[in-house]
Design a protein around this motif. Sequence first.
Motif, PDB file in Angstrom:
ATOM      1  N   GLY A 349       0.720  -1.213  -0.080  1.00  0.00           N
ATOM      2  CA  GLY A 349       0.000   0.153   0.046  1.00  0.00           C
ATOM      3  C   GLY A 349       0.859   1.183   0.005  1.00  0.00           C
ATOM      4  O   GLY A 349       0.283   2.360  -0.135  1.00  0.00           O
ATOM      5  N   SER A 350       2.270   1.353   0.356  1.00  0.00           N
ATOM      6  CA  SER A 350       2.844   2.509   0.394  1.00  0.00           C
ATOM      7  C   SER A 350       2.989   3.210  -1.185  1.00  0.00           C
ATOM      8  O   SER A 350       3.101   4.214  -1.169  1.00  0.00           O
ATOM      9  CB  SER A 350       4.305   2.322   0.997  1.00  0.00           C
ATOM     10  N   PHE A 351       3.060   2.518  -1.923  1.00  0.00           N
ATOM     11  CA  PHE A 351       3.229   2.956  -3.475  1.00  0.00           C
ATOM     12  C   PHE A 351       1.957   3.562  -3.782  1.00  0.00           C
ATOM     13  O   PHE A 351       2.075   4.879  -4.344  1.00  0.00           O
ATOM     14  CB  PHE A 351       3.501   1.809  -4.394  1.00  0.00           C
ATOM     15  N   ARG A 352       0.610   3.043  -3.516  1.00  0.00           N
ATOM     16  CA  ARG A 352      -0.413   3.891  -3.560  1.00  0.00           C
ATOM     17  C   ARG A 352      -0.467   5.082  -2.892  1.00  0.00           C
ATOM     18  O   ARG A 352      -1.163   5.941  -3.316  1.00  0.00           O
ATOM     19  CB  ARG A 352      -1.683   2.748  -3.460  1.00  0.00           C
ATOM     20  N   ALA A 353      -0.175   4.869  -1.694  1.00  0.00           N
ATOM     21  CA  ALA A 353      -0.274   5.964  -0.685  1.00  0.00           C
ATOM     22  C   ALA A 353       0.690   7.278  -1.363  1.00  0.00           C
ATOM     23  O   ALA A 353       0.167   8.362  -1.258  1.00  0.00           O
ATOM     24  CB  ALA A 353      -0.041   5.664   0.536  1.00  0.00           C
ATOM     25  N   PHE A 354       1.841   7.087  -1.749  1.00  0.00           N
ATOM     26  CA  PHE A 354       2.580   7.972  -2.440  1.00  0.00           C
ATOM     27  C   PHE A 354       1.844   8.756  -3.614  1.00  0.00           C
ATOM     28  O   PHE A 354       1.902   9.867  -3.728  1.00  0.00           O
ATOM     29  CB  PHE A 354       3.970   7.320  -2.924  1.00  0.00           C
ATOM     30  N   CYS A 355       1.186   7.898  -4.564  1.00  0.00           N
ATOM     31  CA  CYS A 355       0.340   8.377  -5.472  1.00  0.00           C
ATOM     32  C   CYS A 355      -0.697   9.318  -5.174  1.00  0.00           C
ATOM     33  O   CYS A 355      -0.865  10.411  -5.802  1.00  0.00           O
ATOM     34  CB  CYS A 355      -0.186   7.273  -6.460  1.00  0.00           C
ATOM     35  N   THR A 364       5.123  13.335 -15.257  1.00  0.00           N
ATOM     36  CA  THR A 364       5.950  13.252 -16.649  1.00  0.00           C
ATOM     37  C   THR A 364       6.846  12.207 -16.835  1.00  0.00           C
ATOM     38  O   THR A 364       7.224  11.789 -17.745  1.00  0.00           O
ATOM     39  CB  THR A 364       6.559  14.608 -16.990  1.00  0.00           C
ATOM     40  N   GLU A 365       7.438  11.547 -15.742  1.00  0.00           N
ATOM     41  CA  GLU A 365       8.210  10.496 -15.573  1.00  0.00           C
ATOM     42  C   GLU A 365       8.032   9.779 -14.317  1.00  0.00           C
ATOM     43  O   GLU A 365       7.995  10.404 -13.364  1.00  0.00           O
ATOM     44  CB  GLU A 365       9.808  11.256 -15.955  1.00  0.00           C
ATOM     45  N   PHE A 366       8.363   8.586 -14.325  1.00  0.00           N
ATOM     46  CA  PHE A 366       8.404   7.699 -13.064  1.00  0.00           C
ATOM     47  C   PHE A 366       9.109   6.586 -13.273  1.00  0.00           C
ATOM     48  O   PHE A 366       9.165   5.810 -14.143  1.00  0.00           O
ATOM     49  CB  PHE A 366       6.946   7.293 -12.763  1.00  0.00           C
ATOM     50  N   ASN A 367       9.897   6.406 -12.354  1.00  0.00           N
ATOM     51  CA  ASN A 367      11.060   5.216 -12.130  1.00  0.00           C
ATOM     52  C   ASN A 367      10.988   4.754 -10.662  1.00  0.00           C
ATOM     53  O   ASN A 367      11.057   5.727  -9.762  1.00  0.00           O
ATOM     54  CB  ASN A 367      12.332   5.846 -12.379  1.00  0.00           C
ATOM     55  N   TYR A 368      10.893   3.485 -10.373  1.00  0.00           N
ATOM     56  CA  TYR A 368      10.638   2.849  -9.214  1.00  0.00           C
ATOM     57  C   TYR A 368      11.806   1.962  -9.049  1.00  0.00           C
ATOM     58  O   TYR A 368      11.919   1.172 -10.043  1.00  0.00           O
ATOM     59  CB  TYR A 368       9.121   2.536  -8.911  1.00  0.00           C
ATOM     60  N   ARG A 369      12.350   1.715  -7.844  1.00  0.00           N
ATOM     61  CA  ARG A 369      13.114   0.714  -7.807  1.00  0.00           C
ATOM     62  C   ARG A 369      13.389   0.459  -6.241  1.00  0.00           C
ATOM     63  O   ARG A 369      13.521   1.035  -5.475  1.00  0.00           O
ATOM     64  CB  ARG A 369      14.692   1.084  -8.104  1.00  0.00           C
ATOM     65  N   LEU A 370      13.332  -0.822  -5.911  1.00  0.00           N
ATOM     66  CA  LEU A 370      13.344  -1.269  -4.704  1.00  0.00           C
ATOM     67  C   LEU A 370      14.786  -1.279  -4.310  1.00  0.00           C
ATOM     68  O   LEU A 370      15.917  -1.759  -4.846  1.00  0.00           O
ATOM     69  CB  LEU A 370      13.120  -2.952  -4.570  1.00  0.00           C
ATOM     70  N   ALA A 371      15.075  -0.600  -2.955  1.00  0.00           N
ATOM     71  CA  ALA A 371      16.557  -0.549  -2.677  1.00  0.00           C
ATOM     72  C   ALA A 371      17.069  -1.464  -1.807  1.00  0.00           C
ATOM     73  O   ALA A 371      18.276  -1.877  -1.898  1.00  0.00           O
ATOM     74  CB  ALA A 371      16.613   0.982  -1.828  1.00  0.00           C
ATOM     75  N   PRO A 373      15.242  -4.580   1.629  1.00  0.00           N
ATOM     76  CA  PRO A 373      13.930  -5.302   1.994  1.00  0.00           C
ATOM     77  C   PRO A 373      13.055  -4.108   2.657  1.00  0.00           C
ATOM     78  O   PRO A 373      11.725  -4.304   2.417  1.00  0.00           O
ATOM     79  CB  PRO A 373      14.227  -6.285   2.970  1.00  0.00           C
ATOM     80  N   ASP A 374      13.609  -2.877   2.968  1.00  0.00           N
ATOM     81  CA  ASP A 374      12.596  -1.940   3.758  1.00  0.00           C
ATOM     82  C   ASP A 374      12.139  -0.910   3.059  1.00  0.00           C
ATOM     83  O   ASP A 374      11.441   0.021   3.414  1.00  0.00           O
ATOM     84  CB  ASP A 374      13.293  -1.725   5.058  1.00  0.00           C
ATOM     85  N   ARG A 375      13.198  -0.425   1.839  1.00  0.00           N
ATOM     86  CA  ARG A 375      12.779   0.788   1.281  1.00  0.00           C
ATOM     87  C   ARG A 375      12.805   0.642  -0.400  1.00  0.00           C
ATOM     88  O   ARG A 375      13.590  -0.206  -0.718  1.00  0.00           O
ATOM     89  CB  ARG A 375      13.951   1.885   1.741  1.00  0.00           C
ATOM     90  N   ALA A 376      12.160   1.528  -0.795  1.00  0.00           N
ATOM     91  CA  ALA A 376      12.191   1.818  -2.142  1.00  0.00           C
ATOM     92  C   ALA A 376      12.415   3.107  -2.696  1.00  0.00           C
ATOM     93  O   ALA A 376      11.910   4.229  -1.854  1.00  0.00           O
ATOM     94  CB  ALA A 376      10.978   1.255  -2.868  1.00  0.00           C
ATOM     95  N   HIS A 377      13.128   3.558  -3.747  1.00  0.00           N
ATOM     96  CA  HIS A 377      13.263   4.930  -4.201  1.00  0.00           C
ATOM     97  C   HIS A 377      12.660   5.253  -5.498  1.00  0.00           C
ATOM     98  O   HIS A 377      12.479   4.441  -6.321  1.00  0.00           O
ATOM     99  CB  HIS A 377      14.717   5.303  -4.409  1.00  0.00           C
ATOM    100  N   ILE A 378      12.007   6.240  -5.427  1.00  0.00           N
ATOM    101  CA  ILE A 378      11.262   6.906  -6.702  1.00  0.00           C
ATOM    102  C   ILE A 378      12.001   8.098  -7.148  1.00  0.00           C
ATOM    103  O   ILE A 378      11.998   9.060  -6.375  1.00  0.00           O
ATOM    104  CB  ILE A 378       9.857   6.977  -6.261  1.00  0.00           C
ATOM    105  N   PHE A 379      11.952   8.024  -8.447  1.00  0.00           N
ATOM    106  CA  PHE A 379      12.598   9.054  -9.170  1.00  0.00           C
ATOM    107  C   PHE A 379      11.354   9.697 -10.159  1.00  0.00           C
ATOM    108  O   PHE A 379      10.725   8.957 -10.798  1.00  0.00           O
ATOM    109  CB  PHE A 379      13.653   8.665 -10.316  1.00  0.00           C
ATOM    110  N   VAL A 380      10.700  10.672  -9.740  1.00  0.00           N
ATOM    111  CA  VAL A 380       9.563  11.126 -10.501  1.00  0.00           C
ATOM    112  C   VAL A 380       9.634  12.640 -11.062  1.00  0.00           C
ATOM    113  O   VAL A 380      10.127  13.619 -10.288  1.00  0.00           O
ATOM    114  CB  VAL A 380       8.431  11.100  -9.499  1.00  0.00           C
ATOM    115  N   GLY A 381       9.146  12.901 -12.248  1.00  0.00           N
ATOM    116  CA  GLY A 381       8.850  14.126 -12.611  1.00  0.00           C
ATOM    117  C   GLY A 381       7.506  14.427 -12.742  1.00  0.00           C
ATOM    118  O   GLY A 381       6.449  13.723 -13.088  1.00  0.00           O
TER     119      GLY A 381
END
Length: 512
Positions: A349-355, A364-371, A373-381
């Motif tokens: 649910g964390s991804f949806r909560a961010f959106c 304009t741009e969206f990149n998601y990568r698991l960093a 087991p506890d965190r993921a980084h998002i690069f977003v325009g």
Amino acid sequence: MNSEATQPSKDLLERILTALVYDVAIESPLEAAPKLSRRVGAQVWFKREDLQPVFSFKLRGAYNRIAHLQAAERNRGVIAASAGNHAQGVALATQKLGCQAVIVMPITTPLIKVEAVRTLGAQVVLHGDSFEEAYAHSQALAATEGKVYIHPYDDLDVIAGQGTIGLELLRQMPRSLKAVFVPVGGGGLIAGIAAYLKRLQPGIRIIGVEPVDADAMSQSLAAGHRVRLERVGLFADGVAVSQVGEQTFELCRKHVDEIVLVNTDEICAAIKDVFEETRSVLEPAGALAVAGLKAWAAREGVTAASGNLVAILSGANANFDRLRFVAERAELGERREAILAVTIPERPGSFRAFCELIGQRSITEFNYRLADPDRAHIFVGLQMASRAEVEPLLARLREEGLEALDLSDNEMAKLHVRHLVGGRAPRVTNERIYRFEFPERPGALLRFLDCMSRGWNISLFHYRNHGADYGRVLAGIQVPPEDQEAFQAFLDALGYRFVDEGANPAYGLFLA
């Protein structure tokens, strides 16, 4: 001011009034820019030098200089150094006047520009990786072959030819001209325009515009003497000059009111502005004045009562493959897009909560990568009405416990990282990260790799060329601690521009 001090300007005024330019040049139109006027808040006009026969103002000065040569000088032929617009101006002038021309161009010059000069009948000599190397070679050839050298800016006849633009401006808009914005490279264009306008209507503000990474005139005026730049930014290649002319500097010191500096993103936004008004695509240097006008107008808070603002559109010799980069950066330059790095918890649910926190903004741009087991980084325009929306959005994300960082002004993130998100390599050790620039020519990338093959392992490599004369590389190199001194000596001897990006937060979040 004493009479001796005014004499050079008087002489130049006479040269402008008697300049021989209209055998080849047109009186370029002065066109209203209603869309930009509404956004800026004052009346904006474009002086359309991009509509000249060689798509640049440069033919004015080149033709005037060659037309004033004595017959014996013309018979010896002329020589010039140029990577583009001056070359075409000289070639067209000599074709019209029936004399021979040799143009020395850097080996890195795009083929389209080389062929354009050859089509006009000039002999092209390719030499060196930079304008400075081509210029030195042209000087040597001029001395050994007896040809007349046609300087691109530091010559009174060249300056006078460019100054006819000022003459036309006063004829086209005799009243209510508040300010004229002029791109600045070596200074020939602004020196000619300023000398004419200040003599006849000294109340008109003359404002030069330079890229932040090619600001030789700005630094020179601040220092009170000509400054030579160690490095020159190459995006706006038409104004990429390491030192301004002697005569142009003195004229600018007397007549130019100020210099405005703009960055690459702002230039890209200005190219888009002109396209939306005219459906013409300018080269970066050609749109420089528009970028400066917008920055100055925002700073000054202009209104409809402020008077007319004129931007000189100086050239449209754009490389087609550069347009992808321009489109990529235009919204950032307009400050209608922001690039964010956001770290979210890795749980359902964390991804949806961010959106949901982003809301209705267009992505304009969206990149998601698991960093891990506890965190993921998002690069977003994200599209924004203005950059003022960024800080409140960052504050809201942080209130929800998310780490958030604005990367909108991070050059490495915009140029490289956005194409590399997800490229983490946890087993890589002793990695050092650098951005490099090197002259773009056949075999250049292979030569760069050969130079890098000195016993250190390349752990990351991203190469981009967006139609410029220089390629851009982001490279990770594994350097053991005991090799640090030798590696630094290698970098210093490499001969390429480089920037250490080890402390860049975009590297730490997405690549390290």
